[in-house]
Design a protein around this motif. Structure first.
Motif, short mmCIF file in Angstrom:
data_model
loop_
_atom_site.label_atom_id
_atom_site.label_comp_id
_atom_site.label_asym_id
_atom_site.label_seq_id
_atom_site.Cartn_x
_atom_site.Cartn_y
_atom_site.Cartn_z
N SER A 42 0.83 -1.20 0.00
CA SER A 42 0.00 0.00 0.00
C SER A 42 0.86 1.25 0.00
O SER A 42 0.58 2.21 -0.74
CB SER A 42 -0.92 -0.01 1.22
OG SER A 42 -1.65 1.18 1.29
N LYS A 43 1.92 1.27 0.80
CA LYS A 43 2.81 2.43 0.82
C LYS A 43 3.52 2.59 -0.52
O LYS A 43 3.70 3.71 -1.01
CB LYS A 43 3.84 2.29 1.95
CG LYS A 43 3.24 2.53 3.31
CD LYS A 43 4.28 2.42 4.40
CE LYS A 43 3.65 2.64 5.76
NZ LYS A 43 4.62 2.53 6.84
N GLU A 83 1.12 4.08 -2.93
CA GLU A 83 0.89 5.49 -2.63
C GLU A 83 2.01 6.35 -3.21
O GLU A 83 1.76 7.40 -3.80
CB GLU A 83 0.80 5.68 -1.12
CG GLU A 83 0.55 7.11 -0.70
CD GLU A 83 0.54 7.28 0.81
OE1 GLU A 83 0.30 8.42 1.24
OE2 GLU A 83 0.78 6.30 1.55
#
Length: 70
Positions: free
Chosen positions: A46-47, A50
């Motif tokens: 997820s990071k 992002e």
């Protein structure tokens, strides 16, 4: 409601020999560790996504495809 305790007694089993809990504890620990590792992997991905989205947004802003929201 005397039927409910009798029904529960069919499903509950507490062994006299406590060594029978060892395989269940090992299985529980394995699944707990797997769940934690999966959660960490999801957070890491997820990071990464992002940061990729931020890079793409900056590229689009430089090309004037999108404008800053104010």
């Amino acid at each position: 409601m005397m039927i409910l305790p009798n029904i529960l007694n069919l499903f509950l089993y507490f062994p006299e020999d406590k060594r029978e809990y060892i395989p269940a504890a090992i299985t529980c620990a394995i699944f707990l560790i797997a769940a934690l590792l999966t959660m960490r992997l999801i957070i890491k991905i997820s990071k990464w996504q992002e940061e990729e989205a931020k890079k793409l947004e900056e590229q689009l802003k430089k090309k004037n495809v999108i404008r800053d929201e104010k």
